[in-house]
Design a protein around this motif. Sequence first.
Motif, PDB file in Angstrom:
ATOM      1  N   ARG A  51       0.879  -1.170   0.000  1.00  0.00           N
ATOM      2  CA  ARG A  51       0.000   0.000   0.000  1.00  0.00           C
ATOM      3  C   ARG A  51       0.911   1.213   0.000  1.00  0.00           C
ATOM      4  N   SER A  73      -6.556  -0.118 -13.318  1.00  0.00           N
ATOM      5  CA  SER A  73      -7.271  -1.371 -13.094  1.00  0.00           C
ATOM      6  C   SER A  73      -6.942  -2.381 -14.180  1.00  0.00           C
ATOM      7  N   GLY A  74      -6.632  -3.605 -13.780  1.00  0.00           N
ATOM      8  CA  GLY A  74      -6.362  -4.669 -14.732  1.00  0.00           C
ATOM      9  C   GLY A  74      -4.894  -4.859 -15.036  1.00  0.00           C
ATOM     10  N   GLU A  75      -4.104  -3.786 -14.789  1.00  0.00           N
ATOM     11  CA  GLU A  75      -2.701  -3.848 -15.204  1.00  0.00           C
ATOM     12  C   GLU A  75      -1.865  -4.748 -14.286  1.00  0.00           C
ATOM     13  N   TRP A  86      -2.612  -4.821  -9.888  1.00  0.00           N
ATOM     14  CA  TRP A  86      -3.309  -3.613  -9.422  1.00  0.00           C
ATOM     15  C   TRP A  86      -4.548  -4.029  -8.646  1.00  0.00           C
ATOM     16  N   LEU A  87      -4.658  -3.579  -7.393  1.00  0.00           N
ATOM     17  CA  LEU A  87      -5.881  -3.842  -6.626  1.00  0.00           C
ATOM     18  C   LEU A  87      -6.662  -2.557  -6.393  1.00  0.00           C
ATOM     19  N   GLY A  88      -5.960  -1.437  -6.343  1.00  0.00           N
ATOM     20  CA  GLY A  88      -6.578  -0.137  -6.125  1.00  0.00           C
ATOM     21  C   GLY A  88      -5.569   0.924  -6.492  1.00  0.00           C
ATOM     22  N   PRO A  89      -5.967   2.210  -6.472  1.00  0.00           N
ATOM     23  CA  PRO A  89      -5.052   3.273  -6.879  1.00  0.00           C
ATOM     24  C   PRO A  89      -3.761   3.304  -6.049  1.00  0.00           C
ATOM     25  N   GLU A  91      -2.967   0.410  -3.920  1.00  0.00           N
ATOM     26  CA  GLU A  91      -2.904  -0.917  -3.303  1.00  0.00           C
ATOM     27  C   GLU A  91      -2.555  -1.947  -4.377  1.00  0.00           C
ATOM     28  N   THR A 161      -3.842  -9.561 -17.827  1.00  0.00           N
ATOM     29  CA  THR A 161      -4.784  -8.689 -17.130  1.00  0.00           C
ATOM     30  C   THR A 161      -5.210  -9.378 -15.835  1.00  0.00           C
ATOM     31  N   LEU A 163      -7.968  -8.815 -12.470  1.00  0.00           N
ATOM     32  CA  LEU A 163      -9.037  -7.997 -11.895  1.00  0.00           C
ATOM     33  C   LEU A 163      -9.531  -8.626 -10.603  1.00  0.00           C
ATOM     34  N   SER A 164      -9.847  -7.777  -9.660  1.00  0.00           N
ATOM     35  CA  SER A 164     -10.438  -8.210  -8.410  1.00  0.00           C
ATOM     36  C   SER A 164     -11.945  -8.218  -8.601  1.00  0.00           C
ATOM     37  N   THR A 165     -12.571  -9.365  -8.427  1.00  0.00           N
ATOM     38  CA  THR A 165     -13.996  -9.462  -8.749  1.00  0.00           C
ATOM     39  C   THR A 165     -14.642 -10.599  -7.959  1.00  0.00           C
ATOM     40  N   ALA A 172     -12.643 -12.836  -5.344  1.00  0.00           N
ATOM     41  CA  ALA A 172     -11.387 -13.459  -5.757  1.00  0.00           C
ATOM     42  C   ALA A 172     -10.707 -12.552  -6.776  1.00  0.00           C
TER      43      ALA A 172
ATOM     44  N   ASN B   8     -12.867   3.767 -11.020  1.00  0.00           N
ATOM     45  CA  ASN B   8     -11.549   3.153 -11.200  1.00  0.00           C
ATOM     46  C   ASN B   8     -11.592   1.907 -12.069  1.00  0.00           C
ATOM     47  N   ARG B  12     -19.391  -2.698 -13.103  1.00  0.00           N
ATOM     48  CA  ARG B  12     -19.374  -3.967 -12.377  1.00  0.00           C
ATOM     49  C   ARG B  12     -20.746  -4.206 -11.762  1.00  0.00           C
ATOM     50  N   GLU B  16     -20.816  -6.311  -6.125  1.00  0.00           N
ATOM     51  CA  GLU B  16     -19.433  -6.007  -5.756  1.00  0.00           C
ATOM     52  C   GLU B  16     -19.344  -4.749  -4.891  1.00  0.00           C
ATOM     53  N   THR B  61     -15.518  -5.142  -3.413  1.00  0.00           N
ATOM     54  CA  THR B  61     -14.868  -6.336  -3.960  1.00  0.00           C
ATOM     55  C   THR B  61     -13.826  -5.976  -5.020  1.00  0.00           C
ATOM     56  N   CYS B  63     -11.764  -2.176  -6.196  1.00  0.00           N
ATOM     57  CA  CYS B  63     -10.650  -1.291  -5.833  1.00  0.00           C
ATOM     58  C   CYS B  63     -10.750  -0.777  -4.396  1.00  0.00           C
ATOM     59  N   GLN B  65     -12.485   1.564  -3.122  1.00  0.00           N
ATOM     60  CA  GLN B  65     -12.526   3.018  -3.029  1.00  0.00           C
ATOM     61  C   GLN B  65     -13.979   3.505  -2.964  1.00  0.00           C
ATOM     62  N   GLY B 111     -12.957  -2.054 -17.225  1.00  0.00           N
ATOM     63  CA  GLY B 111     -11.775  -1.338 -16.782  1.00  0.00           C
ATOM     64  C   GLY B 111     -10.476  -1.924 -17.288  1.00  0.00           C
ATOM     65  N   ALA B 112     -10.513  -3.177 -17.650  1.00  0.00           N
ATOM     66  CA  ALA B 112      -9.276  -3.842 -18.029  1.00  0.00           C
ATOM     67  C   ALA B 112      -8.845  -3.514 -19.450  1.00  0.00           C
ATOM     68  N   LYS B 114      -7.360  -2.366 -22.686  1.00  0.00           N
ATOM     69  CA  LYS B 114      -6.186  -1.566 -23.028  1.00  0.00           C
ATOM     70  C   LYS B 114      -6.254  -1.222 -24.497  1.00  0.00           C
TER      71      LYS B 114
END
Lengths: 211, 114
Positions: A51, A73-75, A86-89, A91, A161, A163-165, A172, B8, B12, B16, B61, B63, B65, B111-112, B114
């Motif tokens: 963090r 997000s996704g990177e 990436w989990l958050g800006p 995190e 990629t 993603l947290s989802t 997960a 962000n 979704r 979530e 679930t 980011c 935020q 969001g993913a 690119k």
Amino acid sequence: MADTAALENSKKIQTLRKSPASVLRTAFEAGSVPGTVELREVPFLTMAGLRVDPAGEAGKRLGTVTGGLPSASGEVRGSGDTAVLWLGPAEFLLVAPAESHESLGGELPRALIAALGDGEGQVVDLSANRTTLELSGPRASAVLEKGCALDLHPRVFKPGTALSTEIGGIPAILWKTGDETYRIFPRASFAEFLGRWLLDAMREYASTEVP
Amino acid sequence: MLLIPCPNCGPRDETEFHYGGQAHVAYPENPAELTDREWAEYLFYRDNTKGAFAERWLHSTGCRQWFNMLRDTVTYDIQAVYPMGEPRPDKENAATGTTAPTLTSPVSPEGAVK
Ligand SMILES: [Zn+2]
């Protein structure tokens, strides 16, 4: 650096540990359909929660250790066999092989803690927080689509990629590591549930297709 | 099921997210000077709007935020998503008497992408 005797002792202890989805190992083997969809656990990966403000000094120092920090997000960034999701800006989740952990003679998370120094942020060893399930094969995305609302079409969800989802109703992280390979990180307490959920979703592909 | 456009992560599923109640309820400057009634109103009293309602949401679930969202409580139409601390985007337009407010719509592909 830990002394040799302590490291040997630590390695001995590692042989006694059980991974969160280990009870399903034979079920994963039996439920996998070679060439169609396969499931296995990749146990004990080294994970660290970071963090930090990626634009700040501490973030830059951590970035030099990890091979960069993702910015959207996704990177996924990283170098070699170390990846940062990436989990958050501010995190991120670092994922590295089990051998990278200092208890097995590696440098993590020690190197990250040293890089953070007294800068603003956190480095937390989360290696025991989640386990890793690897789902692969041409039917892998069809299995996931049964319980994941993300657009998994290859045109949208590209390899590299993460993603947290939600998958199968539980939170997960889903990381597409190859064209037909996914790594799924459920929290340890959800590992058995998600493993059984995936086995159930895979079952139809074991029977012959009805013409 | 609402499809909520996280600023962000992109759109979704509602599952979530967590709802944070009415937005723009400022913490009292001198809470100790409030009467019991004023304190109770700050804690528990909220608008029961029919129509555009500004509310807080947390992408728990994803980011993790917080953000603000302007949602129509009748049609469930999501009219705007904007950062916490920013004024409600439809208010200044309403004050100047202009026609339909131009609202920022952050809806973008996943969001993913690119
Ligand atoms: Zn989000």
